[in-house]
Design a protein around this motif. Structure first.
Motif, short mmCIF file in Angstrom:
data_model
loop_
_atom_site.label_atom_id
_atom_site.label_comp_id
_atom_site.label_asym_id
_atom_site.label_seq_id
_atom_site.Cartn_x
_atom_site.Cartn_y
_atom_site.Cartn_z
N ALA A 99 35.57 43.81 16.07
CA ALA A 99 34.08 43.04 16.41
C ALA A 99 33.29 42.50 15.71
N PHE A 100 34.10 41.98 14.57
CA PHE A 100 33.29 41.31 13.41
C PHE A 100 34.04 40.12 12.59
N GLN A 101 33.47 39.40 11.95
CA GLN A 101 34.36 38.43 11.13
C GLN A 101 33.72 38.79 9.58
N CYS A 102 32.56 38.37 9.27
CA CYS A 102 32.09 38.56 7.90
C CYS A 102 31.38 39.98 8.00
N GLY A 103 31.07 40.51 8.94
CA GLY A 103 30.40 41.74 9.02
C GLY A 103 29.02 42.09 8.78
N TYR A 104 28.23 40.85 8.35
CA TYR A 104 26.94 41.07 8.01
C TYR A 104 26.07 41.59 9.13
N CYS A 105 26.11 41.22 10.40
CA CYS A 105 25.25 41.81 11.32
C CYS A 105 26.02 42.93 11.97
N THR A 106 27.18 43.55 11.75
CA THR A 106 27.87 44.64 12.38
C THR A 106 26.99 45.97 12.35
N PRO A 107 26.29 46.24 10.97
CA PRO A 107 25.29 47.44 11.03
C PRO A 107 24.26 47.41 12.21
N GLY A 108 23.73 46.25 12.37
CA GLY A 108 22.54 46.18 13.25
C GLY A 108 23.08 46.44 14.46
N PHE A 109 24.39 45.86 15.08
CA PHE A 109 24.97 45.93 16.12
C PHE A 109 25.42 47.34 16.69
N ILE A 110 25.80 47.95 15.72
CA ILE A 110 26.28 49.40 15.92
C ILE A 110 25.21 50.33 16.10
N VAL A 111 24.13 49.97 15.21
CA VAL A 111 23.15 51.00 15.40
C VAL A 111 22.41 50.78 16.71
N ASN A 112 22.17 49.56 17.26
CA ASN A 112 21.58 49.33 18.59
C ASN A 112 22.51 49.95 19.92
N ILE A 128 23.19 46.46 29.04
CA ILE A 128 23.80 46.18 27.84
C ILE A 128 23.61 44.74 27.24
N ARG A 129 23.55 43.62 28.16
CA ARG A 129 23.41 42.20 27.98
C ARG A 129 21.87 42.42 27.37
N VAL A 130 20.89 42.75 27.86
CA VAL A 130 19.41 42.86 27.45
C VAL A 130 19.33 43.30 26.06
N TRP A 131 20.08 44.46 26.06
CA TRP A 131 19.89 45.03 24.46
C TRP A 131 20.51 44.60 23.63
N LEU A 132 21.63 44.03 23.69
CA LEU A 132 22.52 43.26 22.60
C LEU A 132 21.82 41.87 22.14
N GLU A 133 20.92 41.34 23.06
CA GLU A 133 20.28 40.16 22.88
C GLU A 133 19.31 40.33 21.85
N SER A 134 19.12 41.48 21.32
CA SER A 134 18.23 41.83 20.10
C SER A 134 19.09 41.55 18.79
N ASN A 135 20.21 41.09 18.82
CA ASN A 135 21.08 40.91 17.65
C ASN A 135 21.58 39.74 17.51
N ILE A 136 21.69 38.82 16.53
CA ILE A 136 22.52 37.62 16.18
C ILE A 136 23.75 37.76 15.32
N CYS A 137 24.59 36.89 15.88
CA CYS A 137 26.03 37.14 15.01
C CYS A 137 26.20 35.64 14.67
N ARG A 138 26.01 35.49 13.24
CA ARG A 138 26.09 34.04 13.01
C ARG A 138 27.63 33.55 13.08
N CYS A 139 28.68 34.63 12.87
CA CYS A 139 29.98 34.19 13.07
C CYS A 139 30.66 34.03 14.49
N THR A 140 29.53 34.59 15.17
CA THR A 140 29.96 34.37 16.80
C THR A 140 30.94 35.14 17.35
N SER A 141 31.02 36.50 16.78
CA SER A 141 31.77 37.51 17.34
C SER A 141 31.65 37.97 18.65
N TYR A 142 30.64 37.44 19.30
CA TYR A 142 30.35 37.90 20.58
C TYR A 142 31.12 38.40 21.63
N GLU A 143 32.37 37.66 21.74
CA GLU A 143 33.30 38.27 22.85
C GLU A 143 33.83 39.65 22.56
#
Ligand SMILES: Cc1cc2nc3c(=O)[nH]c(=O)nc-3n(C[C@H](O)[C@H](O)[C@H](O)COP(=O)(O)OP(=O)(O)OC[C@H]3O[C@@H](n4cnc5c(N)ncnc54)[C@H](O)[C@@H]3O)c2cc1C
Ligand code: FES
Ligand code: FES
Lengths: 157, 277
Positions: A99-112, A128-143
């Motif tokens: 669930a990552f590409q570059c991994g920069y956003c990953t800590p934030g997503f995991i902690v959230n 889940i949708r509402v909570w995850l909206e707090s984090n952005i993934c520039r690599c668009t690994s959203y799926e």
């Protein structure tokens, strides 16, 4: 008054189960205290503005954007950063689902996601949708991120 | 990084907060009351404000209250938007708060900080304006109570050194039929092009707006026009827009003509929905 006129304030807190006592400027921002004073560099700076969620940590179990919190505010509090979630079910689900590409956003997503699991262990898809909206993934690994989170909550993909 | 120093004080009572604030002011410290800190930290980091001291209100018990007492809902100024949404005691306020920022930021943003902030939008004031909520204010002369409609005129008119302690809303307003629409340029997170909060009381529709002008507002004239059922809704809306209290906002979120277009549509949706309830 319960504070000092001097530039440095003593602050005591627990981070990832370890007690810490440090002295900081009142104007010091928590994200940079974690990274620069405590060497906890897993929390990232993406925007410093509350927009991206890369700096998310748990304070008393709640996800918080550490770029928008002063270090003096966490005096007496318990915190968890990504370093405290090694081999956690959420981290494992992210690895399993790539669930990552570059991994920069990953800590934030995991902690959230860990915060959501603690606060609402039976969260539905909408929550889940509402909570995850707090984090952005520039690599668009959203799926893949969605799939990892569904694994954590044992929801159908 | 915040490029300057300030002092930090965390009083545990309303009286101490006021006293320390005045003391710091006398010392020339240019103090600010501090709640969620999200606006203060952002603006200080950008070097656009320079407080010499902040007085954190979050340890004051009255500022953290959230309870129903004598048919009145009391919400302390330091209750976070996520906490008040989760409690859901005032559904229109919960839904409005849920539309502000994102879930993680709402764990920090407080009701009082949102109302007293300096950004244009301050959306959480809309339900309180509609519900004629009363607010409790602390200052050097003690505690006073006022109707939010009387003192939220473009911004909350606080006297020197005063702060918002809590809001009080009559139970009769909490469960009225309501609508809340937040229209953004894109996505589900971000500042509004137009936010309309409205409810129906005694067959009359009451509306309040954010994102339309450079401050949130409600207007008796706009409500009067929107409730004039002797003419078609589209005409009512054209007349209502004549009563906007200031020019339409024109900024990065949307141009004034686009905001007007979205406002008309949103007003129509609000009135149409509430008329059928
Ligand atoms: C990513 C993000 C998106 C956002 N989107 C929106 C949005 O769409 N709509 C919206 O309305 N807001 C939005 N906000 C919130 C807004 O921009 C402010 O950050 C927020 O409202 C400030 O609340 P706070 O509790 O952090 O206040 P603080 O930063 O602590 O204080 C803000 C101001 O209010 C004063 N103040 C605080 N509490 C009191 C009190 N009790 N009495 C008197 N004065 C007080 C302070 O002195 C300061 O001047 C967003 C914020 C973020 C981070
Ligand atoms: S760095 Fe904190 S939200 Fe982006
Ligand atoms: S994996 Fe690169 S930003 Fe999300």
């Amino acid at each position: 008054m319960s504070s000092l006129d001097s530039a440095k304030y003593p602050v005591e807190f627990e981070v990832n189960g370890e007690k810490q006592t440090i002295r900081v400027r009142a104007a010091d921002i928590l994200l940079y205290t974690l990274r620069d004073n405590l060497g906890l560099t897993g929390s990232k700076s993406g925007c410093d503005n509350g927009d991206c969620g890369a700096c998310t940590i748990l304070v008393e179990g709640f996800p918080i954007k550490s770029c928008l919190m002063l270090t003096v505010e966490v005096d007496g509090k318990q915190m968890t950063t990504i370093e405290g979630l090694r081999n956690s079910p959420v981290q494992n689900a992210f690895v399993k689902n790539q669930a990552f590409q570059c991994g920069y956003c990953t800590p934030g997503f995991i902690v959230n996601c860990e915060g959501l699991r603690n606060k609402l262990p039976h969260a539905d898809k909408e929550t889940i949708r509402v909570w995850l909206e707090s984090n952005i993934c520039r690599c668009t690994s959203y799926e893949e991120i969605r799939n990892a989170v569904k694994d954590v909550f044992s929801l159908e993909k | 990084m915040i490029p300057f120093d300030f002092e930090y004080y965390k009083p545990t009572s309303v009286q101490l907060a006021v006293k320390w604030f005045h003391f710091l002011q006398k010392k020339g410290k240019n103090p600010l009351y501090f709640a969620g800190g999200t606006e203060i930290i952002t603006w200080a980091r950008q070097n656009s404000i320079h407080p010499g001291a902040v007085v954190d209100l979050k340890s004051i018990p009255e500022c953290n209250a959230m309870e129903m007492r004598n048919d009145k809902l009391i919400i302390g100024a330091c209750v976070t938007l996520s906490a008040l949404s989760a409690a859901n005691s005032f559904p229109l306020l919960s839904e409005t708060a849920q539309g502000i920022a994102d879930q993680t930021a709402r764990n920090q943003i407080t009701l009082g900080g949102n109302i007293c902030g300096n950004i244009y939008y301050r959306e959480s004031v809309l339900p309180l304006l509609l519900a004629n909520s009363r607010i409790v204010i602390a200052g050097m002369n003690g505690i006073r109570e006022a109707s939010i409609r009387d003192i939220f005129l473009r911004h909350l008119r606080l006297g020197n050194g005063e702060f918002l302690v809590k809001t009080i809303t009559d139970r009769s307003y909490l469960s009225l039929p309501f609508v809340h629409y937040k229209k953004r340029q894109i996505g589900n997170v971000g500042y509004p092009l137009v936010t309309v909060a409205a409810f129906k009381k005694d067959s009359q529709i009451h509306t309040a707006y954010s994102g339309v002008c450079s401050f949130p507002f409600r207007s008796a004239q706009i409500d009067r026009e929107l409730n004039d059922s002797s003419i078609p809704l589209s005409d009512r809306i054209v007349q209502a827009i004549d009563y906007l209290p200031a020019p339409l906002l024109n900024n990065a979120e949307g141009s004034a003509p686009y905001r007007k277009f979205v406002l008309k549509q949103t007003m129509a949706d609000a009135v149409h929905t509430l008329e059928s309830r």
